[in-house]
Write an enzyme that holds these catalytic residues in place. Structure first.
Site, PDB file in Angstrom:
ATOM      1  N   HIS A 150       0.806  -1.224   0.000  1.00 18.64           N
ATOM      2  CA  HIS A 150       0.000   0.000   0.000  1.00 18.64           C
ATOM      3  C   HIS A 150       0.844   1.282   0.000  1.00 18.64           C
ATOM      4  CE1 HIS A 150      -3.552  -2.444   1.913  1.00 18.64           C
ATOM      5  NE2 HIS A 150      -3.048  -3.014   0.809  1.00 18.64           N
ATOM      6  N   GLU A 242     -12.879   1.266  -5.019  1.00 17.06           N
ATOM      7  CA  GLU A 242     -13.652   2.495  -5.157  1.00 17.06           C
ATOM      8  C   GLU A 242     -13.107   3.430  -6.215  1.00 17.06           C
ATOM      9  OE1 GLU A 242     -15.046   2.855  -0.450  1.00 17.06           O
ATOM     10  OE2 GLU A 242     -13.880   4.464  -1.391  1.00 17.06           O
ATOM     11  N   TYR A 252     -12.635   9.999   3.038  1.00 17.57           N
ATOM     12  CA  TYR A 252     -13.217   8.942   2.209  1.00 17.57           C
ATOM     13  C   TYR A 252     -13.467   7.638   2.967  1.00 17.57           C
ATOM     14  CZ  TYR A 252     -13.144  12.272  -1.396  1.00 17.57           C
ATOM     15  OH  TYR A 252     -13.437  13.422  -2.107  1.00 17.57           O
ATOM     16  N   TYR A 263     -10.181  -9.724   4.413  1.00 20.53           N
ATOM     17  CA  TYR A 263      -9.932 -10.990   3.727  1.00 20.53           C
ATOM     18  C   TYR A 263     -10.374 -12.183   4.564  1.00 20.53           C
ATOM     19  CZ  TYR A 263      -7.330  -8.171   0.415  1.00 20.53           C
ATOM     20  OH  TYR A 263      -6.994  -7.218  -0.526  1.00 20.53           O
TER      21      TYR A 263
END
Length: 366
Positions: A150, A242, A252, A263
């Site tokens: 990420h 998204e 957000y 997961y």
């Protein structure tokens, strides 16, 4: 670069020059898909130089200049890049004033103590396009944590010349709700890395003044709309990828709200909505693993003007979305769309994409 890799790349350049285009059907008729370059190792991003040459990054730290005939040379002079899981050399951006400034922007993973984070650097491309000079890091996220996931990390030049950079939560999801670090945010910077005076949190002591929006998970695609607005596409967990229209100071929601699950199957946060948190313009469930985003000008295909194109790493297609209530209206798929990492519009309106699965750069024309 090793002798054997140089021979390997020269071989593939010859193949690329002699490879005929293929076609596949779409809502606007047949599309021609031409191989421009292959033999790429984990290609991540593509952008264009005036005159027709193309820049492509490889995650292991190589920046290529590729000619229209597929021949290429490596550009040196990059900052020190840290390879850490999904992190490495990531995006590349050629600003609008390149013809006079010759500046190139790159995003990349940088070592931070025992962990790593995302950084932004710029350099000046020399006249023969073989090296960056005066390269310097103009932004580095606050210490980003251990773990190789990420990083974000797309670069977009706004109409006013400021720079947007997307940052993932670095696997520390709770930090995406904090304005005291950069995890899970979009930052906005001047061309030299300074903080614009009209950023939403610039006057609040203790908050990171670079932050433009927050509550993002891992935005790996970003693009300007035809009206100059910023859009991002980001990975959800299990479901809940998204598409978001970014507004200054907006939250957000990650990880308080999501349309996916962990997961493990466990619920994320409190559900799919909360007061003060933005709703996505579109979400996918199941996840498509989106990466790379383009909002099309309509140059070659007027029917697609303003439509959003997003690459899928998971299902091997390019998603086309449109409508006031944004929906996926078409999946552009062929043998070439294997794990699409980046999708961009070329100077002439052609659509270009990078496929990680086959290490190739393609050009799509009518």
């Amino acid at each position: 670069m090793s002798f054997f890799r140089a021979i390997h790349l020269a071989f593939f350049a010859v193949l690329a020059m002699g490879t005929p285009s293929h076609s596949f059907e779409s809502s606007v008729g047949g599309l021609n898909v031409s191989l421009v370059a292959d033999g790429l190792d984990e290609p991540w991003a593509v952008d264009f130089l005036p005159g027709g040459d193309i820049l492509v990054t490889e995650r292991d730290g190589i920046l290529w200049r590729i000619a229209p005939d597929g021949s290429r040379n490596q550009i040196v002079g990059l900052p020190k890049i840290f390879l850490d899981g999904q992190g490495g050399l990531l995006d590349v951006m050629v600003p609008k004033d390149f013809a006079t400034s010759r500046e190139i922007y790159i995003s990349f993973a940088v070592k931070q103590g025992f962990g790593s984070g995302t950084a932004l650097a710029k350099g000046v491309l020399n006249e023969d396009a073989t090296a960056l000079r005066d390269t310097r890091t103009i932004f580095e996220m606050a210490r980003g944590n251990k773990g190789g996931v990420h990083f974000g990390s797309r670069i977009v030049e706004a109409d006013d010349g400021t720079i947007f950079l997307t940052l993932g939560d670095r696997g520390r999801r709770e930090q995406a709700q904090s304005l005291t670090n950069h995890n899970g945010s979009v930052v906005r910077l001047s061309r030299n890395g300074e903080v614009p005076s009209d950023n939403p949190f610039v006057d609040t002591p203790g908050l990171k003044p670079e932050i433009y929006s927050y509550g993002h998970r891992n935005p790996q695609g970003a693009a300007l709309g035809l009206d100059g607005s910023l859009w991002v596409v980001e990975h959800g967990a299990k479901g809940g990828d998204e598409v978001n229209k970014v507004r200054p100071g907006a939250n957000y929601g990650w990880p308080v709200i999501s349309y996916g699950t962990h997961y493990s199957g466990q619920k994320i946060g409190i559900g799919s909505a909360a007061l003060g948190m933005e709703q996505p313009e579109h979400y996918w469930d199941p996840s498509i693993a989106p990466s790379g985003m383009m909002i099309y000008s309509g140059k070659l295909w007027p029917e697609w003007k303003g439509h959003i194109f997003v690459g899928s790493l998971k299902f091997n297609y390019i998603s086309r979305l449109s409508g006031t209530d944004l929906i996926e209206v078409e999946q552009l798929q062929s043998n070439e769309t294997e794990r699409v990492r980046d999708v961009v519009e070329g100077p002439d309106g052609a659509i270009w994409f990078l496929s990680v699965g086959n290490g190739s750069l393609y050009k799509v024309t009518p």
